[in-house]
Design an enzyme around this catalytic site. Structure first.
Site, short mmCIF file in Angstrom:
data_model
loop_
_atom_site.label_atom_id
_atom_site.label_comp_id
_atom_site.label_asym_id
_atom_site.label_seq_id
_atom_site.Cartn_x
_atom_site.Cartn_y
_atom_site.Cartn_z
N SER A 69 -2.55 -7.80 3.30
CA SER A 69 -2.72 -7.54 4.72
C SER A 69 -2.96 -8.85 5.31
CB SER A 69 -3.88 -6.74 5.00
OG SER A 69 -3.78 -5.48 4.25
N HIS A 107 0.71 -1.15 0.09
CA HIS A 107 -0.05 -0.03 0.05
C HIS A 107 0.92 1.41 -0.10
CE1 HIS A 107 -2.95 -2.74 2.20
NE2 HIS A 107 -3.44 -2.47 1.27
#
Ligand code: COA
Length: 171
Positions: free
Chosen positions: A135, A24
């Site tokens: 994640s 990210h």
């Protein structure tokens, strides 16, 4: 004579960020060079059971992007297009890690466009070294006390250590 640029180029980078990963951050750093301001919008998704609360996810994003001056971290719990209308932003940034992301991203971009013809989605391809990262992979490794220092910022690494403290050494 060239006209001065009147409007700031602002974009929203939405996601769950549970937690923010170096993948990210790669997109955030690169998008922050393209747009004058990037709003990183964290979804407060009540149907998911996140490891980190919305406030924790937002704080980790703030800490992990503290070297960037044109980032705002915000939360939302609405349709993305409604949030964007409220913020008066028309551009969504999304990262594409691999071909497998494409179908879902196309569906999401088309849906958002159907819901609002004012919205455009800009795709940025991930830097290859992060193309496998997610994640949930980070959460899984941290849960079993594996190394995550190359996958997340030091702040996120520390927060994961707090969520999954190492068991006392067996005698
Ligand atoms: N690097 C690393 N990981 C990445 C990544 C990147 N560049 N891009 C995506 N991912 C991973 C995330 O870590 C996450 O991993 P996980 O599933 O293992 O936890 C996964 O890809 C997807 O995460 P994310 O990008 O956060 O998307 P999402 O599906 O959780 O959320 C929203 C996408 C928030 C943009 C979307 O759900 C939304 O807009 N919701 C609001 C409601 C709405 O408007 N719906 C209609 C639109 S379809």
């Amino acid at each position: 004579m060239e006209q001065p640029v009147k409007n700031m180029r602002v974009a929203v980078y939405p996601g769950s960020f549970d937690p923010v990963t170096n993948g990210h951050l790669d997109i955030i750093h690169r998008a922050a060079k393209v747009f004058d301001k990037l709003i990183v919008a964290v979804l407060n998704n009540t149907s998911k059971n996140p490891l980190f609360t919305l406030e924790e996810r937002m704080e980790l994003l703030r800490q992990s992007t503290k070297d960037l001056t044109n980032i705002e971290v915000d939360g939302f719990r609405d349709l993305l297009v409604n949030y964007m209308k409220q913020r008066q932003v028309h551009v969504i940034v999304r990262g594409l890690r691999a071909v497998s992301d494409f179908e879902y991203e196309l569906q999401m971009a088309s849906t958002n466009r159907k819901l609002s013809d004012e919205v455009e989605t800009f795709f940025m391809t991930s830097t290859p070294q992060y193309s496998y990262l997610s994640s949930s992979i980070v959460r899984e490794i941290a849960k079993f006390h594996g190394p995550v220092s190359e996958l997340v910022s030091p702040e996120v690494e520390e927060a994961l250590r707090t969520k999954f403290p190492s068991p006392p050494n067996k005698i």
